[in-house]
Scaffold this motif. Structure first.
Motif, PDB file in Angstrom:
ATOM      1  N   GLU A  93       0.839  -1.206   0.000  1.00  0.00           N
ATOM      2  CA  GLU A  93       0.000   0.000   0.000  1.00  0.00           C
ATOM      3  C   GLU A  93       0.869   1.248   0.000  1.00  0.00           C
ATOM      4  O   GLU A  93       2.040   1.201   0.377  1.00  0.00           O
ATOM      5  CB  GLU A  93      -0.848   0.027   1.283  1.00  0.00           C
ATOM      6  N   SER A  94       0.258   2.377  -0.361  1.00  0.00           N
ATOM      7  CA  SER A  94       0.967   3.644  -0.301  1.00  0.00           C
ATOM      8  C   SER A  94       1.410   3.895   1.140  1.00  0.00           C
ATOM      9  O   SER A  94       0.623   3.701   2.075  1.00  0.00           O
ATOM     10  CB  SER A  94       0.009   4.745  -0.759  1.00  0.00           C
ATOM     11  N   GLY A  95       2.668   4.265   1.317  1.00  0.00           N
ATOM     12  CA  GLY A  95       3.179   4.554   2.659  1.00  0.00           C
ATOM     13  C   GLY A  95       3.716   3.332   3.375  1.00  0.00           C
ATOM     14  O   GLY A  95       4.096   3.417   4.546  1.00  0.00           O
ATOM     15  N   ALA A 131      19.092   7.836   1.204  1.00  0.00           N
ATOM     16  CA  ALA A 131      18.072   8.201   2.201  1.00  0.00           C
ATOM     17  C   ALA A 131      18.122   9.707   2.441  1.00  0.00           C
ATOM     18  O   ALA A 131      19.185  10.322   2.328  1.00  0.00           O
ATOM     19  CB  ALA A 131      18.326   7.451   3.493  1.00  0.00           C
ATOM     20  N   ASP A 132      16.959  10.286   2.763  1.00  0.00           N
ATOM     21  CA  ASP A 132      16.897  11.734   2.995  1.00  0.00           C
ATOM     22  C   ASP A 132      17.844  12.146   4.117  1.00  0.00           C
ATOM     23  O   ASP A 132      18.116  11.373   5.027  1.00  0.00           O
ATOM     24  CB  ASP A 132      15.467  12.132   3.408  1.00  0.00           C
ATOM     25  N   ALA A 133      18.291  13.417   4.040  1.00  0.00           N
ATOM     26  CA  ALA A 133      19.172  13.942   5.089  1.00  0.00           C
ATOM     27  C   ALA A 133      18.455  13.841   6.430  1.00  0.00           C
ATOM     28  O   ALA A 133      17.268  14.089   6.520  1.00  0.00           O
ATOM     29  CB  ALA A 133      19.499  15.392   4.785  1.00  0.00           C
ATOM     30  N   LYS A 178       8.129   1.270   0.793  1.00  0.00           N
ATOM     31  CA  LYS A 178       8.833   0.694  -0.362  1.00  0.00           C
ATOM     32  C   LYS A 178       9.980   1.617  -0.814  1.00  0.00           C
ATOM     33  O   LYS A 178      11.119   1.190  -0.927  1.00  0.00           O
ATOM     34  CB  LYS A 178       7.855   0.478  -1.540  1.00  0.00           C
ATOM     35  N   SER A 179       9.635   2.888  -1.061  1.00  0.00           N
ATOM     36  CA  SER A 179      10.656   3.815  -1.578  1.00  0.00           C
ATOM     37  C   SER A 179      11.737   4.070  -0.537  1.00  0.00           C
ATOM     38  O   SER A 179      12.932   4.099  -0.875  1.00  0.00           O
ATOM     39  CB  SER A 179      10.019   5.149  -1.959  1.00  0.00           C
ATOM     40  N   VAL A 180      11.326   4.260   0.726  1.00  0.00           N
ATOM     41  CA  VAL A 180      12.325   4.551   1.765  1.00  0.00           C
ATOM     42  C   VAL A 180      13.318   3.392   1.862  1.00  0.00           C
ATOM     43  O   VAL A 180      14.535   3.602   1.952  1.00  0.00           O
ATOM     44  CB  VAL A 180      11.618   4.808   3.121  1.00  0.00           C
ATOM     45  N   SER A 184       6.505  -0.938  -7.191  1.00  0.00           N
ATOM     46  CA  SER A 184       5.272  -0.553  -7.886  1.00  0.00           C
ATOM     47  C   SER A 184       4.048  -0.857  -7.031  1.00  0.00           C
ATOM     48  O   SER A 184       4.059  -1.734  -6.187  1.00  0.00           O
ATOM     49  CB  SER A 184       5.174  -1.321  -9.204  1.00  0.00           C
ATOM     50  N   HIS A 185       2.991  -0.065  -7.280  1.00  0.00           N
ATOM     51  CA  HIS A 185       1.684  -0.372  -6.674  1.00  0.00           C
ATOM     52  C   HIS A 185       0.980  -1.424  -7.519  1.00  0.00           C
ATOM     53  O   HIS A 185       0.040  -2.040  -7.090  1.00  0.00           O
ATOM     54  CB  HIS A 185       0.765   0.851  -6.761  1.00  0.00           C
ATOM     55  N   ASP A 186       1.463  -1.504  -8.768  1.00  0.00           N
ATOM     56  CA  ASP A 186       0.695  -2.187  -9.788  1.00  0.00           C
ATOM     57  C   ASP A 186       1.155  -3.635  -9.943  1.00  0.00           C
ATOM     58  O   ASP A 186       2.215  -3.925 -10.494  1.00  0.00           O
ATOM     59  CB  ASP A 186       0.915  -1.406 -11.109  1.00  0.00           C
TER      60      ASP A 186
HETATM   61  N1  LIG Z   1      12.019  12.408   4.931  1.00  0.00           N
HETATM   62  C1  LIG Z   1      10.963  11.880   5.558  1.00  0.00           C
HETATM   63  N2  LIG Z   1      10.611  12.327   6.779  1.00  0.00           N
HETATM   64  C2  LIG Z   1       9.572  11.795   7.444  1.00  0.00           C
HETATM   65  N3  LIG Z   1       8.802  10.795   6.962  1.00  0.00           N
HETATM   66  C3  LIG Z   1       9.101  10.306   5.751  1.00  0.00           C
HETATM   67  C4  LIG Z   1      10.190  10.814   4.980  1.00  0.00           C
HETATM   68  N4  LIG Z   1      10.235  10.132   3.807  1.00  0.00           N
HETATM   69  C5  LIG Z   1       9.228   9.241   3.848  1.00  0.00           C
HETATM   70  N5  LIG Z   1       8.555   9.347   5.009  1.00  0.00           N
HETATM   71  C6  LIG Z   1       7.397   8.560   5.412  1.00  0.00           C
HETATM   72  O1  LIG Z   1       7.725   7.193   5.300  1.00  0.00           O
HETATM   73  C7  LIG Z   1       6.567   6.470   4.918  1.00  0.00           C
HETATM   74  C8  LIG Z   1       6.930   5.517   3.808  1.00  0.00           C
HETATM   75  O2  LIG Z   1       7.200   6.301   2.663  1.00  0.00           O
HETATM   76  P1  LIG Z   1       7.523   5.627   1.257  1.00  0.00           P
HETATM   77  O3  LIG Z   1       7.735   6.744   0.302  1.00  0.00           O
HETATM   78  O4  LIG Z   1       8.606   4.630   1.416  1.00  0.00           O
HETATM   79  O5  LIG Z   1       6.161   4.870   0.947  1.00  0.00           O
HETATM   80  P2  LIG Z   1       5.812   4.029  -0.316  1.00  0.00           P
HETATM   81  O6  LIG Z   1       5.428   2.673   0.159  1.00  0.00           O
HETATM   82  O7  LIG Z   1       6.911   4.111  -1.322  1.00  0.00           O
HETATM   83  O8  LIG Z   1       4.534   4.826  -0.788  1.00  0.00           O
HETATM   84  P3  LIG Z   1       4.089   5.250  -2.250  1.00  0.00           P
HETATM   85  O9  LIG Z   1       3.736   3.972  -2.906  1.00  0.00           O
HETATM   86  O10 LIG Z   1       2.912   6.134  -2.016  1.00  0.00           O
HETATM   87  O11 LIG Z   1       5.254   5.949  -2.898  1.00  0.00           O
HETATM   88  C9  LIG Z   1       5.505   7.481   4.508  1.00  0.00           C
HETATM   89  O12 LIG Z   1       4.508   7.532   5.510  1.00  0.00           O
HETATM   90  C10 LIG Z   1       6.241   8.784   4.432  1.00  0.00           C
HETATM   91  O13 LIG Z   1       5.423   9.845   4.879  1.00  0.00           O
END
Ligand SMILES: Nc1ncnc2c1ncn2[C@@H]1O[C@H](COP(=O)(O)OP(=O)(O)OP(=O)(O)O)[C@@H](O)[C@H]1O
Length: 625
Positions: free
Chosen positions: A330-332, A346-348, A335-337, A499-501
């Motif tokens: 699911e979104s959030g 990873a973000d600063a 996956k991306s983190v 991917s979501h898909d």
């Molecule tokens: N720099 C950040 N600071 C605080 N929270 C963050 C940061 N980057 C991501 N998050 C939080 O980490 C969680 C996971 O984010 P991520 O982008 O990995 O989700 P995702 O599964 O890839 O979602 P999507 O499919 O919508 O891209 C989210 O709730 C997001 O708000």
């Protein structure tokens, strides 16, 4: 640096308020009995030609010096903002006109503008302030123009225009808030420069005139007696330099703070406490020694306003050479983190911990410059938004050529040839011509293909693609996916595709990692996603079952999974899916499940994995059907 600059700024403000009240009178009245007294107990910095205490005069001059610098900088910034940013909402003709004005203004030497102002308005503190503001205006205007051009091309401003939002509101609510941060940082830094410039004008005798005095005026008076009383220049000289450095440092600290925190308010590291680490599990199945990427116990946390935000917990997986693996959730779900942490992007401010993070023979946790150099070429990243992933101000070919130029030390001509060949390889027509175009001249599908070409430039052994086709229409999606698969097959590179898909992943991958609330809950052969009843985790089953197919009854609402994932700041015991799971027991609510091998050939983290084919209706018990 931030604390030091804040402390000094506070000190200057207190002195500017208090000194004229306490010593204003004393510093002005002449004392014939103490003319040009050398430094001593009564007068630490000595006295001037009228017997006035130089230390007191330096302290009293703080107010006028700072106020003048502040007023001039704010005037320059406000006028610069209006000239630079207002045309964004006035239209292209106004933009062209104001752009010419700014360019012409910038061409005038600063000193010439200042001198002209003095000649026209006569010497004095007001003139000095106006002269300084006039010299600062064009640089603020250029900054505002550059920043607001990005806002001008944004979809949200276009939407506001379509809605008929007034120009003044577009300016105050859409343009200004989006360019405010760098402008504020610049104003702070410019106060330091303004102080030095104003002091120079007073020193030259065209700024503050007697009986008023600022630090520049005091310096000028001190220089008249520099051979007989050299100490007189020390006080105002030190004050000017110290204040200049303080405001410069304050601006840098502010910029650093905004960069790190993205403008959001977060708790300090001290208040947050130690960064979370991954718990040591009962079993950490070792990856095959031949694995290209081995990740065990990866956790990522971000500092937030109320404590650590933990989007990724204890993630373990490995990728074999040449394998294409999907990541779905699911979104959030993190996956991306997770993937950005693996790619060391990873973000600063993020706290990334892991028990193992091995890529080939490199330990990425060691994070030496050698391993970072390896990553630059051996891991290629394809980002989701091709428009923001490419530098809008650089030709596409030049961007692709960066990799051979920086990492391969190739000549400009041979790097360009490689870039054109890479564009050709991803089937971009007329690659030579396209290489000389800017990203906005490419279509969305072409930009995404250019990103794939860019990721391939370093001949990586792993490609991380974060939702590479989300922004594309279905036919272009198919072509981009086919291209990605062909590139991997031809080069032998492994790939992780987020991917979501599920349909996208089914096309491309052999295996899929299912993420839920920051954990991998199932690692399974992608073909099983077509038969939800063969999947082991109730979440994966529900996710797969919620996908419509050709047999889905179109007259009924689509299936959804009721409930919400837990908040990222909560650290609930047990399985994160328990609150939404029809099979949850007390064990699920108290103990975090450990990933184990499953009969379907993959792994699952669930206390009640579904071993036998189940009725689809039961899996989605409680779901909205
Ligand atoms: N720099 C950040 N600071 C605080 N929270 C963050 C940061 N980057 C991501 N998050 C939080 O980490 C969680 C996971 O984010 P991520 O982008 O990995 O989700 P995702 O599964 O890839 O979602 P999507 O499919 O919508 O891209 C989210 O709730 C997001 O708000």
């Amino acid at each position: 640096m931030a604390i030091l600059s804040l402390a000094f700024t506070l000190l200057f403000i207190v002195v500017a308020i208090v000194a004229p009240i306490l010593w204003g009178e004393q510093a002005t009245v002449a004392n014939p009995s103490a003319i040009l007294t050398p430094p001593g107990p009564g007068h630490p910095l000595g006295t001037d030609a009228l017997g006035r205490d130089i230390l007191l005069r330096t302290l009293v001059a703080t107010r006028l010096s700072l106020v003048m610098a502040l007023v001039a900088t704010v005037m320059g910034a406000v006028v610069g903002l209006l000239i630079g940013a207002l045309p964004t909402v006035l239209g292209p003709r106004a933009q062209r006109l104001f752009s010419s004005v700014i360019n012409t203004w910038l061409a005038f030497p600063v000193l010439l503008v200042a001198m002209l102002t003095v000649i026209l308005l006569g010497a004095g503190s007001n003139t000095a302030v106006i002269a300084l503001a006039l010299t600062m205006t064009p640089s603020f205007a250029r900054l505002a123009q550059t920043l607001s051009s990005r806002v001008g091309g944004s979809e949200y401003l276009a939407a506001a225009r379509m809605l008929g939002v007034s120009r003044s509101r577009q300016f105050t609510k859409y343009v200004l808030p989006n360019i405010a941060e760098p402008v504020i940082v610049n104003v702070t830094i410019s106060i330091g420069g303004g102080l030095l410039a104003l002091s120079s004008l007073s020193f030259l005798g065209v700024g503050v005139q007697p009986p008023e005095y600022d630090w520049g005026r005091l310096l000028s008076e001190a220089f008249a007696q520099v051979y007989t009383a050299p100490a007189a220049a020390v006080g105002p000289g030190v004050a000017v330099v110290l204040a200049g450095i303080t405001f410069g440092m304050l601006g840098e600290a502010l910029a650093g703070h905004l960069r790190t925190q993205g403008g959001g308010k977060v708790l300090s590291r001290r208040k947050l406490g130690a960064a979370p680490t991954a718990p040591v599990p009962a079993t950490d199945v070792p990856a095959a020694p031949t694995a290209l990427l081995e990740v065990t116990g990866l956790s990522v946390a971000f500092p937030g306003p109320h404590g650590w935000i933990r989007p990724v917990h204890d993630v373990t997986f490995s990728i074999a050479p040449g394998e294409i693996v999907g990541v779905v959730g699911e979104s959030g779900s993190g996956k991306s983190v997770t993937m950005m942490a693996v790619a060391q992007l990873a973000d600063a401010g993020a706290a990334v911990t892991a028990r193992t993070l091995r890529f080939g023979h490199d330990d990425l946790l060691a994070s030496s410059s050698e391993s970072r150099r390896t990553l630059g070429t051996k891991i290629g990243v394809i980002f989701q938004d091709s428009l923001t992933a490419l530098n809008p101000a650089m030709r596409v070919g030049s961007q692709l050529a960066e990799v051979p130029r920086v990492h391969g030390k190739a000549s400009r001509a041979s790097a360009h040839r490689s870039a054109v060949a890479a564009l050709d390889a991803v089937r971009i027509p007329e690659p030579e011509r396209r290489a000389n175009q800017f990203p906005h001249e490419f279509s969305g599908g072409m930009r995404q293909r250019a990103l794939i070409a860019m990721a391939q430039m370093g001949k990586p052994s792993l490609i991380i693609a974060d939702e590479p086709t989300t922004a594309l229409d279905v036919t272009v999606q198919q072509r981009v996916l086919a291209l990605l698969r062909r590139e991997c097959e031809e080069t032998g590179a492994a790939a992780i595709v987020v991917s979501h898909d599920i349909a996208v992943l089914a096309e491309l991958c052999q295996r899929v990692l299912v993420m839920y609330a920051g954990r991998i809950v199932e690692d399974v052969d992608v073909r099983l996603l077509a038969t939800p009843e063969l999947l082991a985790h109730p979440y994966t089953r529900a996710l797969a079952a919620s996908l419509p197919d050709l047999d889905t009854d179109r007259t009924r609402p689509l299936a959804t999974i009721p409930g919400e994932p837990p908040a990222l700041t909560e650290q609930l015991p047990g399985c994160a899916f328990a609150a939404r799971c029809p099979f949850a027991t007390d064990l699920c609510r108290t103990e975090t499940p450990i990933a184990q091998d499953h009969q379907h050939g993959g792994r699952v983290a669930c206390w009640h994995p579904q071993d036998s084919p189940l009725d689809r209706q039961r899996t989605l018990e409680g779901a909205v059907l």
